[in-house]
Design an enzyme around this catalytic site. Structure first.
Site, short mmCIF file in Angstrom:
data_model
loop_
_atom_site.label_atom_id
_atom_site.label_comp_id
_atom_site.label_asym_id
_atom_site.label_seq_id
_atom_site.Cartn_x
_atom_site.Cartn_y
_atom_site.Cartn_z
N ARG A 229 0.81 -1.21 0.00
CA ARG A 229 0.00 0.00 0.00
C ARG A 229 0.85 1.27 0.00
NH1 ARG A 229 -4.93 -2.54 2.55
NH2 ARG A 229 -6.59 -1.04 2.56
N ARG B 87 -9.93 6.72 4.58
CA ARG B 87 -9.31 5.55 3.91
C ARG B 87 -9.11 5.85 2.42
NH1 ARG B 87 -13.46 1.14 5.33
NH2 ARG B 87 -12.15 -0.27 4.11
N ARG C 238 -21.61 -2.51 2.70
CA ARG C 238 -20.88 -3.61 3.33
C ARG C 238 -20.88 -3.46 4.86
NH1 ARG C 238 -14.77 -4.41 1.35
NH2 ARG C 238 -14.20 -2.99 3.01
#
Ligand code: AMP
Length: 189
Positions: free
Chosen positions: A89, A146, A128
């Site tokens: 990441r 995020r 979700r």
């Protein structure tokens, strides 16, 4: 070995598609997010460290994440290869992964990136959040953070793998099966 990175922003469908791709190519699926959540559930030291960052939608520090990933790879040395989901990441993680795999006489074969529009991502994450039990999927501000972390620290990895001629983009909009088909085609090429 076939070592794939399934890439994309939070909510792009990396976890869902990793399960399909893992089956198709007989790979070991390593999701750093899942490993952190497992450690949080079991209240390990690693889990306690990771939780503070995850609850804010921030990335866990590179040193912690890289060490964990390397030890997971070492647990599965005999397979056909790996599908890395949620790792690397950051550029520092990608560099560490390249170096680490080189010591095992292997390398990343390809990065396949799922492309999904920002609005759709936010909707998918909130949806979700209703069933996943993940606190970081249930709060608009954490989701925003995020996505911001992704744009700031993770998106530059596209260039990193493009420079190695390993980058392929795949349309991440559509049904799960349609997207799996596209990914398999991209990986086979
Ligand atoms: P994910 O399940 O991939 O959405 O990851 C959930 C959270 O775990 C992220 O928001 C980060 O806080 C943390 N995380 C997962 N993978 C990494 C990584 N490679 N580097 C840093 N933090 C990570």
């Amino acid at each position: 070995m076939l070592n794939l990175i399934l890439f994309g922003p939070p909510g792009a469908g990396k976890g869902t598609q990793s399960d399909k791709i893992k089956e198709h190519f007989d790979l070991v699926h390593l999701s750093t997010g899942d490993i952190f959540r497992y450690n949080i559930k079991n209240n390990t030291e690693l889990g306690q460290t990771a939780k503070g960052y995850m609850d804010k939608g921030e990335l866990v520090p590179d040193a912690v994440t890289i060490k964990m990933l390397e030890s997971e790879v070492d647990k599965h040395r005999d397979g056909n290869g790996f599908i890395f989901d949620g790792f690397p990441r950051t550029v520092a993680q990608a560099e560490a992964l390249d170096k680490f795999l080189a010591t095992k006489q292997t390398e990343i074969s390809k990065m396949v990136a799922l492309e999904v529009e920002d609005e759709e991502l936010k909707q998918r994450l909130l949806e979700r959040g209703k069933t996943s039990g993940r606190p970081d999927d249930q709060d608009k501000n954490i989701i925003k953070n995020r996505i911001a972390e992704y744009n700031r620290k993770t998106a530059p990895l596209k260039t990193y793998y493009k420079n190695q001629n390993k980058f392929t983009a795949v349309d991440g909009m559509g049904t799960i099966d349609e997207i799996t088909e596209r990914l398999i085609t991209a990986i086979d090429q």
